[in-house]
Design an enzyme around this catalytic site. Structure first.
Site, short mmCIF file in Angstrom:
data_model
loop_
_atom_site.label_atom_id
_atom_site.label_comp_id
_atom_site.label_asym_id
_atom_site.label_seq_id
_atom_site.Cartn_x
_atom_site.Cartn_y
_atom_site.Cartn_z
CE LYS A 188 -3.88 -2.35 0.04
NZ LYS A 188 -3.67 -3.76 0.35
C1 LIG Z 1 -4.88 -4.85 0.85
C2 LIG Z 1 -6.35 -4.92 0.98
C3 LIG Z 1 -6.98 -5.52 2.07
C4 LIG Z 1 -6.24 -6.30 3.12
O1 LIG Z 1 -5.30 -5.56 3.79
P1 LIG Z 1 -4.38 -6.26 4.90
O2 LIG Z 1 -3.85 -5.06 5.64
O3 LIG Z 1 -3.32 -7.02 4.16
O4 LIG Z 1 -5.23 -7.12 5.73
C5 LIG Z 1 -8.36 -5.47 2.17
N1 LIG Z 1 -9.09 -4.86 1.22
C6 LIG Z 1 -8.53 -4.30 0.14
C7 LIG Z 1 -9.41 -3.63 -0.86
C8 LIG Z 1 -7.14 -4.32 -0.03
O5 LIG Z 1 -6.59 -3.79 -1.12
#
Ligand SMILES: *Cc1c(COP(=O)(O)O)cnc(C)c1O
Length: 389
Positions: A188
């Site tokens: 992210k």
């Molecule tokens: C990355 C992501 C998640 C999960 O995030 P984590 O922090 O890895 O649990 C959930 N929803 C979306 C839309 C994502 O892109």
């Protein structure tokens, strides 16, 4: 004779923010590495500033923040939650864990977001909530979705994993739902390896959310001197991250503007540099409606079909560029079939887009010369005319 090997440009490489090592050292030396330490508070205040939230609670992941949201809704088995099929598994899994039924609604062909025109037809007497995902950080049509939610008394939750820093009609993403969730996974924009946050826009949820995050105890109130002993008061789990991760996150959040400036530079270079190629090859570029400001979370292209998408990924790999596809339809996944169901309109657009989409490398440290290399490699591909059947 020597063969010059070109280095592969990875799809993602997390950057190290200016004060990251300094804060990690401070956290280690300070001796308070468990949750809710000084850096947890700093990172939380920064997040509240970025989203305008009443309260931001750091969590161990976005997945766990979604699980907390499902617990806060007191969902019963058989309750239904409307969500897109075109999203990460955690959006659905968090609610399925409570026995709720994910009802998958198709996406819009332009933004790939939950199609607001199909939401109301998916509402039943069991529907409790609508979960939106702002794909690539481009906002869903929140006016229309908010209107359906009001008419039927439903809670809106934003899975804002892509959207930190984005806005809709000038208002920050993460501020529209009663709750929103953030991800700080290494892929992210802002990251601490594994991490997340639950954004609470309804002050009435704050105390219970703190209890759920602290194993069902009122430990947070105890530390503030509001109760004289802490006890088991509700169900919950351990969703509180270490202060070491919060230290990393604090440094990342303080460098937000610099990180975002670099990501936007890459995104804009791709968007401008591929416009002619896309038009000549029947490839679609991302659509950003006028009322949306996006945070350059990802850059994707929609190829004419699966064969061309796969061929482009292979073509780029040969040229040392790691490109990748994205979400596979949840309504057709084994667990999606077992625990959820599609809404009345099905999800034909999602199925098509899942096959056609490819994402290009996008990260803050991607150099100008590597960005140019990606552009050149993409432009060297010509779409094959689909085989007629
Ligand atoms: C990355 C992501 C998640 C999960 O995030 P984590 O922090 O890895 O649990 C959930 N929803 C979306 C839309 C994502 O892109």
């Amino acid at each position: 004779m020597s063969v010059k090997t070109i280095q592969t440009i990875p799809f993602n490489r997390p950057c190290i923010a200016q004060n990251e090592l300094k804060y990690l050292t401070e956290a280690l030396n300070g001796g308070s590495t468990s949750g809710d330490g000084p850096f947890t508070h700093r990172a939380s205040r920064l997040l509240e500033g970025a989203t305008g939230a009443n309260r931001a609670l750091l969590t161990t992941s976005c997945t766990h923040a979604l699980e907390m949201a499902a617990l806060l809704l007191d969902l019963r088995p058989g309750d239904e939650v409307i969500m897109p099929s075109f999203t990460f598994v955690s959006t659905a899994n968090a609610f399925a864990l409570r026995g709720a039924v994910p009802v998958f609604v198709d996406c819009r062909p332009d933004t790939l977001n939950l199609d607001e025109r199909l939401v109301e037809a998916a509402v039943t007497e069991r529907t409790k909530a609508i979960v939106v995902v702002h794909y690539a950080g481009v906002a869903c049509e929140m006016d229309a979705i908010g209107e359906v939610a009001r008419r039927h008394g439903l809670t809106v939750i934003e899975d804002n994993a892509h959207g930190l820093g984005g806005s809709y009609k000038g208002r920050p993403l993460g501020s529209f739902g009663r709750m929103a969730t953030q991800s700080f996974h290494a892929t992210k924009n802002i990251q601490c390896g594994e991490g997340g946050a639950l954004i609470l826009n309804d002050p009435e949820l704050v105390v219970r959310a703190e209890v759920i995050r602290e194993k069902g105890t009122n430990r947070s109130q105890f530390f503030r001197g509001q109760v004289d002993k802490y006890r088991w008061v509700d169900i919950g789990s351990s969703y509180l991250p270490s202060d070491l991760l919060a230290a990393q996150l604090t440094a990342q959040l303080e460098s937000f503007d610099a990180i975002q400036a670099r990501r936007h530079a890459v995104w804009n270079a791709y968007h401008g540099g591929l416009a002619d190629w896309a038009a000549a090859n029947e490839v679609s570029q991302p659509v950003v409606p006028d009322e949306c400001a996006h945070p350059a979370h990802l850059y994707y292209l929609l190829l004419p079909d699966l064969a061309n998408r796969q061929a482009l990924i292979a073509h780029l790999a040969e040229r040392g560029v790691q490109a990748t596809f994205h979400y596979q339809s949840l309504h057709a996944a084994p667990a999606g079939v077992r625990y959820g169901r599609p809404g009345p309109a099905g999800c034909p657009v999602t199925e098509q887009m899942a096959d056609r989409l490819v994402r290009l490398p996008l990260f803050a440290d991607l150099s100008e010369s590597d960005t140019a290399r990606v552009l050149e490699a993409v432009r060297a591909y010509s779409c094959r005319v689909p085989q007629s059947t």
